[in-house]
Write an enzyme that holds these catalytic residues in place. Sequence first.
Site, PDB file in Angstrom:
ATOM      1  N   GLN A  78       0.827  -1.203   0.000  1.00  0.00           N
ATOM      2  CA  GLN A  78       0.000   0.000   0.000  1.00  0.00           C
ATOM      3  C   GLN A  78       0.867   1.260   0.000  1.00  0.00           C
ATOM      4  O   GLN A  78       1.220   1.786   1.051  1.00  0.00           O
ATOM      5  CB  GLN A  78      -0.950  -0.004   1.202  1.00  0.00           C
ATOM      6  N   PHE A  79       1.165   1.753  -1.198  1.00  0.00           N
ATOM      7  CA  PHE A  79       2.023   2.937  -1.324  1.00  0.00           C
ATOM      8  C   PHE A  79       1.388   4.171  -0.707  1.00  0.00           C
ATOM      9  O   PHE A  79       2.068   5.118  -0.335  1.00  0.00           O
ATOM     10  CB  PHE A  79       2.403   3.186  -2.792  1.00  0.00           C
ATOM     11  N   THR A  80       0.072   4.177  -0.548  1.00  0.00           N
ATOM     12  CA  THR A  80      -0.604   5.363  -0.021  1.00  0.00           C
ATOM     13  C   THR A  80      -0.233   5.657   1.431  1.00  0.00           C
ATOM     14  O   THR A  80      -0.544   6.740   1.933  1.00  0.00           O
ATOM     15  CB  THR A  80      -2.133   5.249  -0.154  1.00  0.00           C
TER      16      THR A  80
END
Length: 149
Positions: A78-80
Site C-alpha cells: 500500500q504505497f498510499t
Amino acid sequence: MRAVVQRVVRGSVTVDNVVVGQIGRGLVVLLGVGRGDAAGDASYLADKVANLRIFEDDQGKLNLSVLETGGEVLAVSQFTLYGDCRKGRRPGFAEASPPEEARGLYETFVHELARLGLKAATGLFREHMTVESINDGPVTLLLDSRKNF
C-alpha cells in the site's frame, strides 16, 4: 518502510472477483515502501510484526505474538501510506518508493515473515484490490522502520 498492523479474526484480498490471499486469525499488514528503504528495513519490520506481543494470554494480557499463537499474516502492498496530506486536498506521493524498487522490498518482507516461521498470504502488487479484515479488539498499530512514530 511503514506498516499498519491490524489484529484480525480473518482477512482476505480479492482481485477481479477472485480471492488471491486469505488468512484466519492473525494480522493484516498494510505495507508501504518509502524512498531510500532497503532490505534491512524489510527485515526489521518483518521481525517486529512477527514478535509484537498483541495477542492475549490466559490472563487477558497482551503478552503473545502472532508466532506464539500460530496465527497468520496477510501482507498487502500500500504505497498510499506515504501520502503527504499536509498541503492542499490531494495527497502527494513523492516519498513513496518507485514501484520497481518497492516490489522487491515488499517481497523481501514477505520472505522474511516465512523465514521466521509464519504463514504469509499476500495481495497482488500494483493491482486494484478489495481488502476485507474482521478486526479483533480492535487492535491497530503503526510501525515505521525509521522509527518516526
